[in-house]
Design an enzyme around this catalytic site. Sequence first.
Site, PDB file in Angstrom:
ATOM      1  N   ARG A  44       0.800  -1.230   0.000  1.00 28.73           N
ATOM      2  CA  ARG A  44       0.000   0.000   0.000  1.00 28.73           C
ATOM      3  C   ARG A  44       0.831   1.277   0.000  1.00 28.73           C
ATOM      4  NH1 ARG A  44      -5.354  -0.242   3.708  1.00 28.73           N
ATOM      5  NH2 ARG A  44      -5.843   1.474   2.323  1.00 28.73           N
ATOM      6  N   HIS A  90      -8.299  -2.882  -7.150  1.00 28.82           N
ATOM      7  CA  HIS A  90      -8.025  -2.133  -5.917  1.00 28.82           C
ATOM      8  C   HIS A  90      -9.279  -2.091  -5.039  1.00 28.82           C
ATOM      9  CE1 HIS A  90      -5.224   0.414  -3.734  1.00 28.82           C
ATOM     10  NE2 HIS A  90      -6.193   1.264  -3.490  1.00 28.82           N
ATOM     11  N   TYR A 134     -17.371  14.431 -13.415  1.00 32.61           N
ATOM     12  CA  TYR A 134     -17.212  15.592 -14.297  1.00 32.61           C
ATOM     13  C   TYR A 134     -15.878  15.592 -15.038  1.00 32.61           C
ATOM     14  CZ  TYR A 134     -21.059  17.419 -11.448  1.00 32.61           C
ATOM     15  OH  TYR A 134     -22.256  17.589 -10.817  1.00 32.61           O
TER      16      TYR A 134
END
Length: 413
Positions: A44, A90, A134
């Site tokens: 990680r 993930h 967006y």
Amino acid sequence: MARRKDGGQPPKETAPRHEIIQKPMDEVMHISMIPYAEHVILERALPRVEDGLKPVQRRILFTLSELGVTPDKPHKKCARIVGDCLGKYHPHGDSSVYDAMVRMAQPYSMRALLVDGHGNFGSIDGDGAAAMRYTEARLSKPGMMLLDNLDKGLVDFLPNFDDSEKEPAVLPATLPNLLINGTTGIAVGMATNIPPHNPTEVIDAVIAYMDRPGISIDKLMDYIPAPDFPTGGIIINASDMRDIYEKGEGKIRLRARTEIEKGDAGRTNIVITEIPYTISGNKLKLVESLAALAKDKVFDEIYDVRDESSKEGIRIVVEVKKGRDIDNLLNGLYKKSQMEDTYGVNLLAIRPTENGTGQPKVFNLKSLIEEFVLFQEDLYTREYQFLLEKAKKRLEIVEGLMKATDVIDLIIE
């Protein structure tokens, strides 16, 4: 419905017995904490030394590659990219993936952008990126350099979290990404903080090492004298860089770059054109802190503070009253504000091991370059093995066709 013979009452369940399990603390720590720490360190928080990427970054770039969102193709919605990355590789929160992708598209965070973002990806003032529904993204040209020849079996592929897909253990990077873009990560009991460097300088240093493997760190520093931060600034303890590059750890003192200009009504302007990398993404806080110092009369010399930054670059103006000592004020601002800050260097990354799990190690400048060159040798070896196997398969077919032409009449008959 027939009535039950016991009067319709459900059978009484025996209450479970509560047992207290007693174990020594060292056993509990070994069973629970150590595997957790190992997972955080290796899977990680820390980058691999070969491609310079953390797992989440590697998975994002691999997802972009699988979706075919290359620099010559149109951008794709970030929500689609994040969704594919989450569903396949993930299994964590969507914000962890999106935040990592946003950072790879910010020119004030990365020295060589790995993602080409389209839309609002935040600002150096600390504004957050627009929602992923967006914004759009695709791979950048430097990002493609980390994925070249991925389909030629140059790197090992591992099962994903549910064994339904395969993902690369590392990317076949031909770009020394770890030194160019740097990284920051906090694991369990250790942390990494690698500063970004100038791409041209890093590549020249890699070539110099390949020409002379016995080259010293002093000679490598002829090519890489110091980090090159995206936000600019001045390193005021450059004499310490030799020790930092040798040991792999230390502290860099960064100072904002300033210019002195004549202002209105006889006043003088201190113009800040570059800021320390440590406040990248927080320029507005620097402006607010300077304004607060003036408002609270900490520095009575300050007449006004304005942020005149634009697309042309950073321009923070500190207007100084007429007849005041500029040098004295500047020294005070360096002490009282983030115009001067400290960047802690720790060249920690995961190095490859024989069992394939990897091991954290603190590198120096030369060993970082050495690991990258060794990785390139492995990639080229695997590439030519792949081409050789492909040629052998083709040779078998060609030899068969050649033998067939010798007895073509018999074959036709």
